[in-house]
Design a protein around this motif. Structure first.
Motif, short mmCIF file in Angstrom:
data_model
loop_
_atom_site.label_atom_id
_atom_site.label_comp_id
_atom_site.label_asym_id
_atom_site.label_seq_id
_atom_site.Cartn_x
_atom_site.Cartn_y
_atom_site.Cartn_z
N ARG A 132 16.84 77.85 -55.23
CA ARG A 132 17.14 76.68 -54.43
C ARG A 132 16.33 77.44 -53.06
N CYS A 133 17.33 78.91 -52.41
CA CYS A 133 17.29 79.59 -51.88
C CYS A 133 15.29 79.58 -51.09
N VAL A 134 15.40 80.61 -52.22
CA VAL A 134 13.92 81.34 -52.26
C VAL A 134 12.76 80.41 -52.97
N ASN A 135 13.08 79.03 -52.45
CA ASN A 135 12.02 78.05 -52.75
C ASN A 135 11.88 77.27 -51.39
N ASP A 136 12.55 77.55 -50.78
CA ASP A 136 12.90 77.49 -49.03
C ASP A 136 12.23 78.38 -48.58
N LEU A 137 12.66 79.78 -48.98
CA LEU A 137 10.86 80.60 -48.40
C LEU A 137 10.00 81.18 -49.09
N CYS A 138 9.23 80.29 -49.98
CA CYS A 138 8.08 80.28 -50.50
C CYS A 138 7.50 78.94 -49.50
N ARG A 139 8.39 77.74 -49.42
CA ARG A 139 7.94 76.92 -48.66
C ARG A 139 6.73 78.07 -47.44
N ASP A 140 7.93 77.88 -46.73
CA ASP A 140 7.45 78.77 -45.38
C ASP A 140 6.44 79.35 -45.72
N MET A 141 5.88 80.50 -46.64
CA MET A 141 5.43 81.58 -47.39
C MET A 141 4.41 81.18 -47.55
N ASN A 142 4.22 79.80 -48.21
CA ASN A 142 2.72 79.36 -48.73
C ASN A 142 2.76 80.02 -50.11
N TRP A 143 3.81 80.45 -51.08
CA TRP A 143 3.98 81.19 -52.04
C TRP A 143 4.43 79.92 -52.72
N ASN A 144 4.02 80.25 -54.48
CA ASN A 144 4.94 79.24 -55.81
C ASN A 144 5.86 79.86 -55.82
N LEU A 145 6.80 79.29 -56.58
CA LEU A 145 7.95 79.79 -57.34
C LEU A 145 7.77 79.13 -58.70
N GLU A 146 8.39 79.68 -59.58
CA GLU A 146 8.86 78.86 -60.98
C GLU A 146 10.01 79.78 -61.45
N LYS A 147 10.19 79.23 -62.56
CA LYS A 147 11.53 79.45 -63.56
C LYS A 147 11.12 80.01 -64.52
N LYS A 148 11.18 80.77 -65.24
CA LYS A 148 11.20 81.94 -66.77
C LYS A 148 12.33 82.41 -66.94
N SER A 149 12.38 82.02 -68.79
CA SER A 149 13.57 82.30 -69.55
C SER A 149 14.56 83.01 -68.87
N LYS A 150 13.95 84.26 -68.47
CA LYS A 150 14.50 85.59 -67.68
C LYS A 150 14.67 86.18 -66.68
N CYS A 151 13.99 85.65 -65.44
CA CYS A 151 13.69 85.54 -63.94
C CYS A 151 13.03 84.26 -63.17
N LEU A 152 13.28 85.01 -61.84
CA LEU A 152 12.48 83.89 -61.55
C LEU A 152 11.14 84.50 -60.90
N ARG A 153 10.12 83.75 -61.28
CA ARG A 153 8.30 84.46 -60.51
C ARG A 153 8.05 83.42 -59.06
N VAL A 154 7.74 84.38 -58.70
CA VAL A 154 7.70 83.73 -56.78
C VAL A 154 5.96 84.57 -56.53
N THR A 155 4.84 83.58 -56.86
CA THR A 155 3.89 83.83 -56.91
C THR A 155 2.66 84.23 -55.01
N LEU A 156 2.77 85.57 -55.57
CA LEU A 156 2.24 85.32 -54.26
C LEU A 156 0.89 84.84 -53.67
N ASP A 157 -0.15 85.20 -54.11
CA ASP A 157 -1.47 85.04 -54.16
C ASP A 157 -1.94 85.36 -55.58
N THR A 158 -3.21 85.06 -55.80
CA THR A 158 -4.03 85.15 -57.23
C THR A 158 -4.36 86.32 -57.94
#
Length: 384
Positions: free
Chosen positions: A131-157
């Motif tokens: 939840r907290c990283v997702n707010d940051l991702c919205r501000d930075m135009n990043w994408n956040l997704e849940k993986k089985s063993k981590c959270l993944r923040v996609t910065l760009d392509t």
């Protein structure tokens, strides 16, 4: 191409081409710091924006004085970025360069086996961080997704940051000094490792609860290999990873750690003797890896438990076929004094010009590994 082609110089140039630029590193480190600051602030303030009453109830039933404690997560960059085996992607956005930044929470457990909330706590902590990283991702135009063993923040392509989440007993987390935590990346050097004391009870938060897992086991194994095998262990890992990414745009099943374990195993063989010509030396390594993967071979052994990593490799025959082709191309390139075979294997980023003469004969192909030895360290992981 004439016979004056210098393969060692070409591989050195190739390695520089596929390595991260200063701008790539800067982007990763600045993004990592923003994520860290966000997570620190969240667990310091414990606001209702991120902590529901149910969250607090679960966590206080599992950890001593969770509400009143000043939770200070610590962080450890791990994986290929720390090992210095990371490459820029051959086929973005399907392939991406990644930084793994482990988040460690110093939490004191009340009970494990008998406490029904213990498994739930893993998902709860993951949700709060999400939840907290997702707010940051919205501000930075990043994408956040849940993986089985981590959270993944996609910065760009072409890049992403993975966030595996761990907990460890509070008293043991105190063993991790601030100096050791900040040693990596603080000066821009990405090939240093943390000098941690052994922690006995590190748990990874997953979709299925807690998993006993200490990533520093692999990090120490990599460092040991660097000391024993020299810089070629890292260089060859980068070359074969890039070759793999040229052959398969999507996941081949031939993981990076499997690549590194195969190289380590080959370099530890009694019969292995380093060749001064990088192309010929790499060819002999590739040939041995191919033989390990054969159905009648010894397999590639895991660094942490010495079990076969390739036992469920679905496209084994295709990987063996491509490894055989790579070995042949490396030998043929030396015989022809040409880079044509190497650009076929390693892609267009492999240089086509060099300067110094290289006139060595290809090594004999090894056919029997029965008398070979390996020295893979053992440290199994257990499901909690």
């Amino acid at each position: 191409m004439n016979k004056d082609y210098d393969f060692n110089e070409s591989f050195n140039k190739f390695r520089k081409k596929i390595s991260l630029s200063d701008e790539d590193k800067k982007n990763f480190l600045e993004s990592r710091e923003l994520i860290r600051k966000t997570i620190r602030k969240t667990f310091n303030e414990k606001t209702e924006n991120y902590f529901s009453l149910d969250d607090l109830k679960i966590l206080t039933h599992v950890f001593f004085e969770f509400e009143r404690s000043d939770i200070k997560p610590k962080f450890m960059t791990q994986g290929s970025f720390a090992y210095n085996t990371i490459n820029t992607p051959e086929n973005p956005p399907v392939q991406q360069m990644d930084l793994d930044d482990g988040i460690y929470f110093p939490l004191k457990y009340i009970e494990k086996a008998s406490n029904g909330n213990f498994s739930q706590a893993a998902q709860t902590i993951r949700n709060i961080v999400y939840r907290c990283v997702n707010d940051l991702c919205r501000d930075m135009n990043w994408n956040l997704e849940k993986k089985s063993k981590c959270l993944r923040v996609t910065l760009d392509t072409s890049s992403h940051i993975d966030l595996p989440i761990y907990s460890a007993p509070e008293k043991e987390m105190k063993k991790i000094t601030k100096t050791s935590l900040n040693s990596i990346m603080s000066t821009g050097s990405i090939d240093k490792f943390f000098a941690y004391e052994k922690l006995d009870d590190i748990l990874l938060a997953t979709d299925d609860g807690w998993l006993k897992s200490d990533p520093r086991v692999i990090q120490q194994w990599v460092e040991d290999n660097k000391q024993k095998r020299g810089r070629n262990f890292i260089h060859y890992s980068k070359y074969i990873k890039n070759w793999r990414d040229c052959q398969w745009k999507k996941d081949s099943g031939f993981s990076s750690i499997m690549v590194m374990a195969g190289i380590s195993q080959a370099m530890s063989e009694y019969s292995y003797s380093e060749n001064d010509n990088t192309a010929l030396d790499l060819s002999s390594i590739v040939c041995m890896i191919k033989m390990y993967l054969d159905v009648n071979g010894d397999g590639i052994l895991s660094p942490d438990n010495q079990e076969r990593m390739d036992s469920e490799l679905s496209n084994r025959n295709e990987i063996i076929k491509q490894l055989n082709k790579l070995s042949i191309n490396l030998n043929e390139s030396v015989s022809a004094g040409s880079s044509d075979f190497l650009t076929e294997s390693f892609g267009s980023r492999f240089p086509s010009e060099s300067v110094k003469p290289s006139k060595e004969a290809a090594p004999a192909i090894i056919t029997n590994l029965n008398d070979f030895e390996s020295d893979i360290p053992v440290m199994p992981a257990k499901k909690i």
